[in-house]
Design a protein around this motif. Structure first.
Motif, PDB file in Angstrom:
ATOM      1  N   LYS A 140      50.692  26.812  57.748  1.00  0.00           N
ATOM      2  CA  LYS A 140      51.611  27.987  58.882  1.00  0.00           C
ATOM      3  C   LYS A 140      52.976  28.450  58.131  1.00  0.00           C
ATOM      4  O   LYS A 140      53.333  27.407  58.167  1.00  0.00           O
ATOM      5  CB  LYS A 140      51.434  28.272  59.468  1.00  0.00           C
ATOM      6  CG  LYS A 140      49.654  27.778  60.268  1.00  0.00           C
ATOM      7  CD  LYS A 140      48.867  29.151  60.157  1.00  0.00           C
ATOM      8  CE  LYS A 140      47.481  28.349  60.745  1.00  0.00           C
ATOM      9  NZ  LYS A 140      46.433  29.658  59.823  1.00  0.00           N
ATOM     10  N   ARG A 141      53.218  29.854  57.846  1.00  0.00           N
ATOM     11  CA  ARG A 141      54.238  30.292  57.645  1.00  0.00           C
ATOM     12  C   ARG A 141      55.277  30.319  58.987  1.00  0.00           C
ATOM     13  O   ARG A 141      54.691  31.377  59.999  1.00  0.00           O
ATOM     14  CB  ARG A 141      54.407  31.477  56.704  1.00  0.00           C
ATOM     15  CG  ARG A 141      53.859  31.647  55.315  1.00  0.00           C
ATOM     16  CD  ARG A 141      53.629  32.834  54.453  1.00  0.00           C
ATOM     17  NE  ARG A 141      53.433  32.125  53.978  1.00  0.00           N
ATOM     18  CZ  ARG A 141      53.435  32.373  52.171  1.00  0.00           C
ATOM     19  NH1 ARG A 141      55.572  32.685  52.355  1.00  0.00           N
ATOM     20  NH2 ARG A 141      52.921  32.830  51.169  1.00  0.00           N
ATOM     21  N   GLY A 142      56.257  30.265  59.020  1.00  0.00           N
ATOM     22  CA  GLY A 142      57.147  30.283  60.445  1.00  0.00           C
ATOM     23  C   GLY A 142      56.769  29.355  60.756  1.00  0.00           C
ATOM     24  O   GLY A 142      55.987  28.287  60.863  1.00  0.00           O
ATOM     25  N   PRO A 143      57.878  29.150  62.319  1.00  0.00           N
ATOM     26  CA  PRO A 143      57.334  28.496  63.610  1.00  0.00           C
ATOM     27  C   PRO A 143      56.605  27.895  63.845  1.00  0.00           C
ATOM     28  O   PRO A 143      55.671  29.136  64.357  1.00  0.00           O
ATOM     29  CB  PRO A 143      58.305  27.519  64.426  1.00  0.00           C
ATOM     30  CG  PRO A 143      59.398  29.644  64.020  1.00  0.00           C
ATOM     31  CD  PRO A 143      58.645  30.047  62.796  1.00  0.00           C
ATOM     32  N   ASN A 144      55.156  27.135  64.396  1.00  0.00           N
ATOM     33  CA  ASN A 144      54.510  27.317  65.123  1.00  0.00           C
ATOM     34  C   ASN A 144      54.644  26.002  66.595  1.00  0.00           C
ATOM     35  O   ASN A 144      55.950  25.597  66.966  1.00  0.00           O
ATOM     36  CB  ASN A 144      53.357  26.644  64.313  1.00  0.00           C
ATOM     37  CG  ASN A 144      52.692  25.396  63.652  1.00  0.00           C
ATOM     38  OD1 ASN A 144      54.186  24.446  64.242  1.00  0.00           O
ATOM     39  ND2 ASN A 144      52.444  25.451  62.353  1.00  0.00           N
ATOM     40  N   GLN A 145      53.672  25.167  67.424  1.00  0.00           N
ATOM     41  CA  GLN A 145      54.022  25.135  68.643  1.00  0.00           C
ATOM     42  C   GLN A 145      54.301  23.441  68.367  1.00  0.00           C
ATOM     43  O   GLN A 145      55.245  23.096  68.767  1.00  0.00           O
ATOM     44  CB  GLN A 145      52.483  24.393  69.548  1.00  0.00           C
ATOM     45  CG  GLN A 145      51.653  24.158  68.577  1.00  0.00           C
ATOM     46  CD  GLN A 145      50.798  25.048  68.086  1.00  0.00           C
ATOM     47  OE1 GLN A 145      50.716  26.211  67.425  1.00  0.00           O
ATOM     48  NE2 GLN A 145      48.831  25.438  68.034  1.00  0.00           N
ATOM     49  N   TYR A 146      54.316  23.361  67.303  1.00  0.00           N
ATOM     50  CA  TYR A 146      54.458  21.652  66.247  1.00  0.00           C
ATOM     51  C   TYR A 146      55.912  21.725  65.303  1.00  0.00           C
ATOM     52  O   TYR A 146      56.290  20.742  65.061  1.00  0.00           O
ATOM     53  CB  TYR A 146      53.552  21.186  65.545  1.00  0.00           C
ATOM     54  CG  TYR A 146      51.832  21.046  66.243  1.00  0.00           C
ATOM     55  CD1 TYR A 146      51.839  20.426  66.860  1.00  0.00           C
ATOM     56  CD2 TYR A 146      50.935  22.102  65.765  1.00  0.00           C
ATOM     57  CE1 TYR A 146      50.370  20.255  67.917  1.00  0.00           C
ATOM     58  CE2 TYR A 146      50.142  22.394  66.673  1.00  0.00           C
ATOM     59  CZ  TYR A 146      49.859  21.435  67.313  1.00  0.00           C
ATOM     60  OH  TYR A 146      47.827  21.308  68.034  1.00  0.00           O
ATOM     61  N   GLY A 147      56.605  22.808  65.809  1.00  0.00           N
ATOM     62  CA  GLY A 147      57.733  23.104  64.587  1.00  0.00           C
ATOM     63  C   GLY A 147      58.038  24.023  64.136  1.00  0.00           C
ATOM     64  O   GLY A 147      57.092  24.717  63.661  1.00  0.00           O
ATOM     65  N   ASP A 148      59.429  24.252  63.495  1.00  0.00           N
ATOM     66  CA  ASP A 148      59.933  25.119  62.617  1.00  0.00           C
ATOM     67  C   ASP A 148      59.001  24.629  61.325  1.00  0.00           C
ATOM     68  O   ASP A 148      58.135  23.415  61.207  1.00  0.00           O
ATOM     69  CB  ASP A 148      61.972  24.554  62.402  1.00  0.00           C
ATOM     70  CG  ASP A 148      61.753  25.270  63.490  1.00  0.00           C
ATOM     71  OD1 ASP A 148      61.647  25.295  63.885  1.00  0.00           O
ATOM     72  OD2 ASP A 148      62.951  24.439  63.741  1.00  0.00           O
ATOM     73  N   ASP A 149      58.871  25.180  60.881  1.00  0.00           N
ATOM     74  CA  ASP A 149      58.568  25.052  59.230  1.00  0.00           C
ATOM     75  C   ASP A 149      59.442  24.380  57.806  1.00  0.00           C
ATOM     76  O   ASP A 149      59.933  24.692  58.103  1.00  0.00           O
ATOM     77  CB  ASP A 149      58.138  26.913  58.643  1.00  0.00           C
ATOM     78  CG  ASP A 149      57.843  26.512  57.063  1.00  0.00           C
ATOM     79  OD1 ASP A 149      57.434  26.090  56.321  1.00  0.00           O
ATOM     80  OD2 ASP A 149      57.172  27.590  57.166  1.00  0.00           O
ATOM     81  N   PRO A 150      58.408  23.473  57.807  1.00  0.00           N
ATOM     82  CA  PRO A 150      59.366  22.674  56.844  1.00  0.00           C
ATOM     83  C   PRO A 150      59.565  22.909  55.395  1.00  0.00           C
ATOM     84  O   PRO A 150      60.867  22.528  54.793  1.00  0.00           O
ATOM     85  CB  PRO A 150      58.363  21.115  56.572  1.00  0.00           C
ATOM     86  CG  PRO A 150      56.982  22.284  57.034  1.00  0.00           C
ATOM     87  CD  PRO A 150      56.911  23.078  58.116  1.00  0.00           C
ATOM     88  N   LEU A 151      59.445  23.878  55.172  1.00  0.00           N
ATOM     89  CA  LEU A 151      59.518  24.645  53.745  1.00  0.00           C
ATOM     90  C   LEU A 151      60.743  25.854  54.243  1.00  0.00           C
ATOM     91  O   LEU A 151      61.430  26.009  52.654  1.00  0.00           O
ATOM     92  CB  LEU A 151      58.470  25.580  53.059  1.00  0.00           C
ATOM     93  CG  LEU A 151      57.040  25.159  52.589  1.00  0.00           C
ATOM     94  CD1 LEU A 151      56.138  25.719  52.599  1.00  0.00           C
ATOM     95  CD2 LEU A 151      57.662  23.700  51.649  1.00  0.00           C
ATOM     96  N   GLN A 152      60.945  26.043  55.523  1.00  0.00           N
ATOM     97  CA  GLN A 152      61.504  26.953  55.722  1.00  0.00           C
ATOM     98  C   GLN A 152      63.427  25.841  55.818  1.00  0.00           C
ATOM     99  O   GLN A 152      64.170  26.917  55.342  1.00  0.00           O
ATOM    100  CB  GLN A 152      62.149  28.127  56.616  1.00  0.00           C
ATOM    101  CG  GLN A 152      60.593  29.068  56.315  1.00  0.00           C
ATOM    102  CD  GLN A 152      60.780  29.733  57.759  1.00  0.00           C
ATOM    103  OE1 GLN A 152      60.775  29.199  58.865  1.00  0.00           O
ATOM    104  NE2 GLN A 152      60.162  30.983  57.558  1.00  0.00           N
ATOM    105  N   LYS A 153      63.608  24.980  55.851  1.00  0.00           N
ATOM    106  CA  LYS A 153      64.675  23.973  55.619  1.00  0.00           C
ATOM    107  C   LYS A 153      65.197  23.598  54.378  1.00  0.00           C
ATOM    108  O   LYS A 153      66.920  23.491  54.134  1.00  0.00           O
ATOM    109  CB  LYS A 153      64.994  22.593  56.300  1.00  0.00           C
ATOM    110  CG  LYS A 153      63.790  22.894  57.489  1.00  0.00           C
ATOM    111  CD  LYS A 153      63.571  21.708  58.035  1.00  0.00           C
ATOM    112  CE  LYS A 153      62.799  21.617  60.161  1.00  0.00           C
ATOM    113  NZ  LYS A 153      62.454  20.693  60.424  1.00  0.00           N
ATOM    114  N   ARG A 154      64.964  24.309  53.251  1.00  0.00           N
ATOM    115  CA  ARG A 154      64.969  24.839  52.313  1.00  0.00           C
ATOM    116  C   ARG A 154      66.326  25.329  51.791  1.00  0.00           C
ATOM    117  O   ARG A 154      66.694  26.085  52.046  1.00  0.00           O
ATOM    118  CB  ARG A 154      64.412  23.802  51.152  1.00  0.00           C
ATOM    119  CG  ARG A 154      62.990  22.970  51.086  1.00  0.00           C
ATOM    120  CD  ARG A 154      62.266  23.232  50.303  1.00  0.00           C
ATOM    121  NE  ARG A 154      61.609  22.406  50.067  1.00  0.00           N
ATOM    122  CZ  ARG A 154      60.181  21.964  49.489  1.00  0.00           C
ATOM    123  NH1 ARG A 154      60.016  22.512  48.131  1.00  0.00           N
ATOM    124  NH2 ARG A 154      59.252  20.918  49.236  1.00  0.00           N
TER     125      ARG A 154
END
Length: 154
Positions: A140-154
């Motif tokens: 899923k794009r963007g943050p969800n209840q389990y944390g931030d999107d790992p692909l957006q941290k790059r």
């Protein structure tokens, strides 16, 4: 050129392979899954070739199998988190993976077309398809209840 360093400390090892917290996108999931499988295979080969007793090697293989199943379970949980899903599928994988050796022993003498053998093969197929789907479906794009999107941290 920077030197490739594969050294992991205990904390990093725990976070990468034995934590159910956070999300894990496809590429690290695939790489870590392959790493777990390759390292397990190396240990299996070493124990069976170096240990004199088959019983001792079988005991060591059981320990390796348990560690392998737990590591893959935690990777699956974090991958499901990336998809915005909880742990029920991962728990189902864990139960099947733990019971799989017993299932195969139970059906060893049965004909392949028996209902019991087909159920065991179906459960094995389920676990393989789950892992393949987790390798292919984008999180899923963007943050969800389990944390931030790992692909957006790059």
């Amino acid at each position: 050129m920077e030197r490739f360093n594969v050294r992991l400390d205990a904390q990093e090892l725990r976070e990468k392979f034995f934590s159910c917290q956070g999300r894990l996108n496809r590429k690290p999931f695939i790489m870590r899954l392959l790493g777990v499988i390759v390292v397990s295979m190396i240990f299996y080969a070493l124990f069976y070739s170096l240990l004199g007793s088959k019983q001792v090697a079988d005991g060591a293989a059981i320990v390796i199998s348990i560690i392998e199943v737990v590591a893959i379970y935690t990777l699956i949980v974090r991958r499901l988190h990336d998809l915005g899903m909880g742990q029920p599928l991962a728990v189902l994988y864990l139960v099947i993976a733990i019971l799989q050796p017993f299932f195969f022993r139970l059906i060893a003498e049965l004909p392949e077309d028996s209902m019991e053998a087909q159920v065991v093969q179906g459960l094995n197929l389920f676990t393989m398809l789950l892992i393949v789907c987790l390798m292919m479906i984008r999180g899923k794009r963007g943050p969800n209840q389990y944390g931030d999107d790992p692909l957006q941290k790059r």
